[in-house]
Write a protein that holds these residues in place. Sequence first.
Motif, mmCIF file in Angstrom:
data_model
loop_
_atom_site.group_PDB
_atom_site.id
_atom_site.type_symbol
_atom_site.label_atom_id
_atom_site.label_comp_id
_atom_site.label_asym_id
_atom_site.label_seq_id
_atom_site.Cartn_x
_atom_site.Cartn_y
_atom_site.Cartn_z
ATOM 1 N N PHE A 113 0.949 -1.036 0.037
ATOM 2 C CA PHE A 113 0.080 0.307 0.206
ATOM 3 C C PHE A 113 0.627 1.240 -0.041
ATOM 4 C CE2 PHE A 113 -3.453 -2.810 1.073
ATOM 5 C CZ PHE A 113 -4.169 -2.754 0.269
ATOM 6 N N ALA A 114 2.020 1.309 1.217
ATOM 7 C CA ALA A 114 2.939 2.289 0.467
ATOM 8 C C ALA A 114 3.263 2.960 -0.796
ATOM 9 C CB ALA A 114 4.491 2.204 1.570
ATOM 10 N N SER A 115 3.376 1.321 -1.757
ATOM 11 C CA SER A 115 3.738 1.655 -2.822
ATOM 12 C C SER A 115 2.375 2.201 -3.804
ATOM 13 C CB SER A 115 4.059 0.126 -3.416
ATOM 14 O OG SER A 115 3.207 -0.617 -3.397
ATOM 15 N N VAL A 116 1.822 2.238 -3.612
ATOM 16 C CA VAL A 116 0.843 1.880 -4.435
ATOM 17 C C VAL A 116 -0.036 3.495 -4.157
ATOM 18 C CG1 VAL A 116 -1.760 1.749 -4.307
ATOM 19 C CG2 VAL A 116 -0.711 0.175 -4.644
ATOM 20 N N VAL A 117 0.770 3.985 -2.586
ATOM 21 C CA VAL A 117 0.343 5.994 -2.552
ATOM 22 C C VAL A 117 1.509 6.570 -3.468
ATOM 23 C CG1 VAL A 117 0.764 7.533 -0.629
ATOM 24 C CG2 VAL A 117 -0.566 5.529 -0.170
ATOM 25 N N ARG A 118 2.902 6.223 -3.575
ATOM 26 C CA ARG A 118 3.828 6.592 -3.618
ATOM 27 C C ARG A 118 3.553 7.076 -5.082
ATOM 28 N NH1 ARG A 118 7.704 7.379 -0.250
ATOM 29 N NH2 ARG A 118 8.449 6.031 1.450
ATOM 30 N N GLU A 119 2.929 5.509 -5.750
ATOM 31 C CA GLU A 119 3.337 5.417 -7.419
ATOM 32 C C GLU A 119 1.711 6.606 -7.478
ATOM 33 O OE1 GLU A 119 2.058 5.101 -11.209
ATOM 34 O OE2 GLU A 119 0.412 4.554 -9.468
ATOM 35 N N GLY A 120 0.730 7.124 -6.461
ATOM 36 C CA GLY A 120 0.230 7.995 -6.458
ATOM 37 C C GLY A 120 -1.401 7.598 -7.594
ATOM 38 N N SER A 121 -1.252 6.986 -9.190
ATOM 39 C CA SER A 121 -2.221 6.843 -9.784
ATOM 40 C C SER A 121 -3.826 6.645 -9.132
ATOM 41 C CB SER A 121 -1.900 5.910 -10.903
ATOM 42 O OG SER A 121 -0.729 6.845 -11.579
ATOM 43 N N TRP A 122 -3.794 5.415 -8.005
ATOM 44 C CA TRP A 122 -4.810 5.224 -7.771
ATOM 45 C C TRP A 122 -5.870 6.068 -6.931
ATOM 46 C CZ3 TRP A 122 -7.983 6.396 -3.350
ATOM 47 C CH2 TRP A 122 -7.276 7.038 -1.992
ATOM 48 N N VAL A 123 -5.434 7.623 -7.172
ATOM 49 C CA VAL A 123 -6.585 8.693 -7.280
ATOM 50 C C VAL A 123 -7.330 8.812 -8.483
ATOM 51 C CG1 VAL A 123 -5.201 9.822 -5.465
ATOM 52 C CG2 VAL A 123 -4.754 10.597 -7.803
ATOM 53 N N ASP A 124 -6.739 8.377 -9.456
ATOM 54 C CA ASP A 124 -8.157 8.467 -11.037
ATOM 55 C C ASP A 124 -8.443 9.894 -11.087
ATOM 56 O OD1 ASP A 124 -9.613 7.370 -13.078
ATOM 57 O OD2 ASP A 124 -11.604 7.041 -11.949
ATOM 58 N N ALA A 125 -7.439 10.619 -11.201
ATOM 59 C CA ALA A 125 -6.808 11.854 -11.863
ATOM 60 C C ALA A 125 -7.608 11.819 -13.504
ATOM 61 C CB ALA A 125 -5.498 12.321 -11.877
ATOM 62 N N ARG A 126 -8.677 13.078 -12.920
ATOM 63 C CA ARG A 126 -8.883 12.959 -14.369
ATOM 64 C C ARG A 126 -9.144 14.968 -14.807
ATOM 65 N NH1 ARG A 126 -13.953 9.129 -16.072
ATOM 66 N NH2 ARG A 126 -12.735 7.373 -15.900
#
Lengths: 528, 528
Positions: A113-126
Motif C-alpha cells: 500500500f505504501a508503494s501504491v500511495v507513492r506511485e499515486g495513480s490510484w486517485v483516478d485523476a481526470r
Amino acid sequence: MEITGKNLIGNQLSAKGSSTFKAINPQNGTELPVLFHEADANEIGEAIALADRAHESYRKLSKDQRAAFLEEIAERLTQMKETIISRCMQETGLPDPRLQGELGRTTNQLKLFASVVREGSWVDARIDTAIPDRQPIPKPDLRHMQLPLGPVGVFGASNFPLAFSVAGGDTASALAAGCTVVFKGHPAHPGTSELVAAAIIDAAKHTGMPEGVFSLVQGRSNDVGGAIVKHAAIKAIGFTGSYAGGKALFDIANQREVPIPVYAEMGSLNPVFILPDALKTKGEEIAGGLFNSLTLGWGQFCTNPGLSFVTKSPESDRFIETLSGKIKASEAAPMLTSQIGAAYEKATSALAADAKVENFAAGSNGSGSHGVVAKMFRTDVEGFMATPEASEEIFGPSGVIVEAGSKEEILKAADQLDGHLTATVFGTEKDIEAFPELFTILEQKAGRVIVNGYPTGVEVSHAMVHGGPFPSTTAPQTTSVGTNAIKRFARPVCYQDFPQSLLPEELKDGNELEIWRMVNGQMTKDPL
Amino acid sequence: MEITGKNLIGNQLSAKGSSTFKAINPQNGTELPVLFHEADANEIGEAIALADRAHESYRKLSKDQRAAFLEEIAERLTQMKETIISRCMQETGLPDPRLQGELGRTTNQLKLFASVVREGSWVDARIDTAIPDRQPIPKPDLRHMQLPLGPVGVFGASNFPLAFSVAGGDTASALAAGCTVVFKGHPAHPGTSELVAAAIIDAAKHTGMPEGVFSLVQGRSNDVGGAIVKHAAIKAIGFTGSYAGGKALFDIANQREVPIPVYAEMGSLNPVFILPDALKTKGEEIAGGLFNSLTLGWGQFCTNPGLSFVTKSPESDRFIETLSGKIKASEAAPMLTSQIGAAYEKATSALAADAKVENFAAGSNGSGSHGVVAKMFRTDVEGFMATPEASEEIFGPSGVIVEAGSKEEILKAADQLDGHLTATVFGTEKDIEAFPELFTILEQKAGRVIVNGYPTGVEVSHAMVHGGPFPSTTAPQTTSVGTNAIKRFARPVCYQDFPQSLLPEELKDGNELEIWRMVNGQMTKDPL
C-alpha cells in the motif's frame, strides 16, 4: 514492550471503563495474564474526536509522508516480531510458522500500500480542459480525483490475528487512502492487538503523524462496535467476520441519519466443482488437496471450501473414500475460541441430524481435550436443495459433498447458489469444453473463480478480488484484499475552473507527481 | 408514431392494469389526450423476468454490438425529435429551445457512452502473472475486470424529461455497462416516456438485441416503483428526484433479503459563497448571473443555487438590491406539475413566516394563472443556524441569502453544511488568498466545487462528478453524470489460473481489443 491492558486513545493509554476481560488460551482453556479494560463511551468518543481532528491534517500530507508512515509500521512490526508472535500463539493457538507467515503477509501488505500511495495513480485523476468559445455555452475546466472519506472504523477478525486485524488490510488501505482509523480489537487476541497498535502509534509519532491518526479500543461487548458505527464523525466501516456480525453493522449504518458504507466480508461456502474427467484422472490428488485446503487453519479461513459438487460415479465413490480416509485419520484440534468451537459443534450436529444428509466421516478425538474433529457430510442435489443448512457456512473443518446425477443437476445446483467469495472448478480440457455454462454461472456468484486450484491462499496483489455478492459481503463492488481495496475509502470530487494554486498536486497542469491521468479521455503521464 | 398509453413490456405493448391516468398540461392545467395504463404486478414481474433472461445474452455481446445499440438509440431519437419535443412541451411546459438542447444532450450522452464501450478500458482490466516457482507457495495467475451487475431498475425524473428520463444518463450508463433496464416512467410526462421507450425498443430490434433488454412501466402509484426495487432479480437502482423518494427506495433496497445499491441523486441547496473583494469588484455581474442560474428551468434544476453567503457590507446591500430588482421584475411561470407548484408555495410560505428570515423580494403574478413567483429570503448566520428549513431544498425559483458578520462566521456556516451536489465560490485572487480554509471545507461537503462560475449546467464528460455526500445522494462514491457513471453498474471478478480459451477477450494475453490494462502493476496496452 509490556502489555498494559489499556486502550490506546490517540497517543494515550486509557482505562476508564469498569468492564474488564482476559484472553483465553484456546489450547488449554486457561486465562492469560493481563486484565483488559473495555473502552467506555467517553473513550470511544474521544478516539473518534481525535481521529476527526487528525484527519484534517493527515489527509493533506504528501503521498511520500503517508507512504513513509506505512513503511515505518511494517518496520516496527518486524522489529517486534518475536514479542507479537509469542503472545499471539498463546491467544490463538495458531502455530509459529503460520504466524510467521501471517506477519510477513501483514508487513508486505503495508509496504504494497505504501508503494501504491507513492506511485499515486490510484486517485483516478481526470482532466477535461476548457473550451471557452464553445457554442452555445463555454466548456469549463473540470478536474477529478479521489479524496479520503474521513475517519474509518475497522473491526478485527478472530481468524487472522495479524493480517485481518489491527495492522491488517482494512487499516492499511484506509490509512493509505488518507483516512484515520479507530480500530475495535477482537476480544480473542487483545494482547496481540495492543502490541500491534503500539507499533502503529510509535510509527505515527516517529514519522510526525497527527495524534489520533490511529486509536485502538478494546471490548467484548457489541456496544463498543455499535458506538463506533453510530458516531456521526465515522465515515465508513471495515469488517471481517460472521454474517450475523457484519449484517448487524450494515443495518446500524444504514439507519444512521447519514448512512455510511460498511465493507463487511462475511461468510462464504466457497463451492468447488469437480468435473467427471478430472475426477477420473486426478481424483486422488484432488481429494488430498481438498483435505488440506479444508483443514488449513482448522477450517477457519474465509475461503475454506465447505461445499463440493461431484457427478456420482465409481470415481466419485473412490474420491469420497479417499477423503473419508484422510478425515478419519485426522485428530481433533482446538478452535480459535471456545465460542467458535461450540458453534461448530452445534451446526455440525444439526446437519448430522438431518435425514437428507449423511455424516460419512469424522476425525478422532486424539489426545486434545479442547478441540473439535473434522467432519464430512454427503447428500444429493435434491437433498442439498431441500436442506437450507447445507448452504450456510459452518466455520471450521467440515464440508458437504453433493453427489449430482447429471450435468443438468450440477448446473441447476450452481444456479441456486448464493453469493460466495470464491468458486472453484477442477476440470480437464475435456471437462471445460463440456461445461461452458458452469463458468458463466459461477462468475455471477463469486468474486473470484478458480480453475484447478484451491480457494485458500488469497494473494495480496493488483488483480485480487476478495469479495463477492451478498451474503458473502455487504459490498460486492469492492475487494478487501489487494491494492483495489484502497478505493473503498475515497470518493470523487470535481474541481471546476480552479486556479492552479488551489488545485491538489495531482491535478495541476505540470503533473510533477508523474502519475497516470485521463486528459480529455486519453491516459497519459504528460503535463498539460 | 402514435402514443398508445400502454406499457412496453419487452417488445410487447401491454395494458392489463385497471388503474389509469392522464398527463396534465402545466401551462393551463388541462388533461392531455391518451389514457395511460399503470403497470400491474404481473406486468412488472414480466418485464423483470424478460430483463433477467435478456441479461444472459446481452452481457456477453461484443463491445461493438453494445455500442452500436446505444448509437442506434441516439439516431432514432434524432429522427423522432419533432414528435418527442412536441409532446414533451405539452406535458412539461418547457419551451422548445430548452427541449431541443436537452434532446441533443441526451443523444450526445448515448454516443459518449458508446465511445466508452468501444474504447473498452473502463472495465479496469488487471493481470498479475503467475510465478510457479515462488517460495514458499507458487503465485497464481490472476486476472481482474468489471462485469455487469444484472437487470437495473431506473426511475425517471420530472425535471429533465429527456436527459434524466427514459433514455437518460442512468439508462445509457446501465446499458453501456452490459445491464438490462426496467424503466419506471415519471407520471408527469408519460407520453414523452412512451415515445422515447419505443425508440429504444426499435433500436434494440434493429441491432439484434434480446427482447427484454429494455422495458417501460408506467404508473403514478409508489407501488410500481416499490415492486421493482423489491424484486429479487433487480440488482441496482438508478434514481433522480426528491430526498423523500430516493431515501424511501434506499430503505426498501437495504431491507431486501439481498440488499442492492441505490444510486439516488436527491436534493441539494448548492451553496454559493460570494467573497468580499468579488462582491466589491463584480457584485452587480454576479447578482445577474445568480438570478439567471436561480431561475433557469424556473428553479427546477438539481444544481439550482438555493443558498448564498455574503459578508455584510455596503457592497452586499447593493448586491441584494440588484438581485431584489431582478426578482421583482420577474413574472410567475408554471412549474413542471401542480404538485411541485403546491410544494413550492407551502415551503416558501413556511420560510416567510419564520421570524428569523425575511422575504425581501418576490416576483409579480403577471398574466399566468398556473404559475408561481420567484422569492428571495435573507437572514444572518445566527438565523441560518437556528432555522433548519433554511438548510432544506425548496424545489423552485427561490433562494436564501445569508449575511455573515465576519470570515469566521462564513467558515462556521460552511462547516455546518450538509452534503450537496455542488458548492461555489466567487472570489478574486485576493479573496482566494484570504479564504484558503473555505476550499478545504467545501471539498468535503460537495461532489463538485466551482470557482467563479454557476452550478447549473452539468457537463457530460470524463471528469464530471454529479454526486455528493448524503443527503444530496445515497451513493457519495459515485457520479450519475459523466463517463464514470458506468462504474455504478458493474462489480469486479477475478479469474484465477484460467485457460486462455475461458477468459473474456479483455483479459486474454493478446489484448486484441487494445485496451489499457494494469499488468503486474504497470499500465500498458501491450500484449503479454
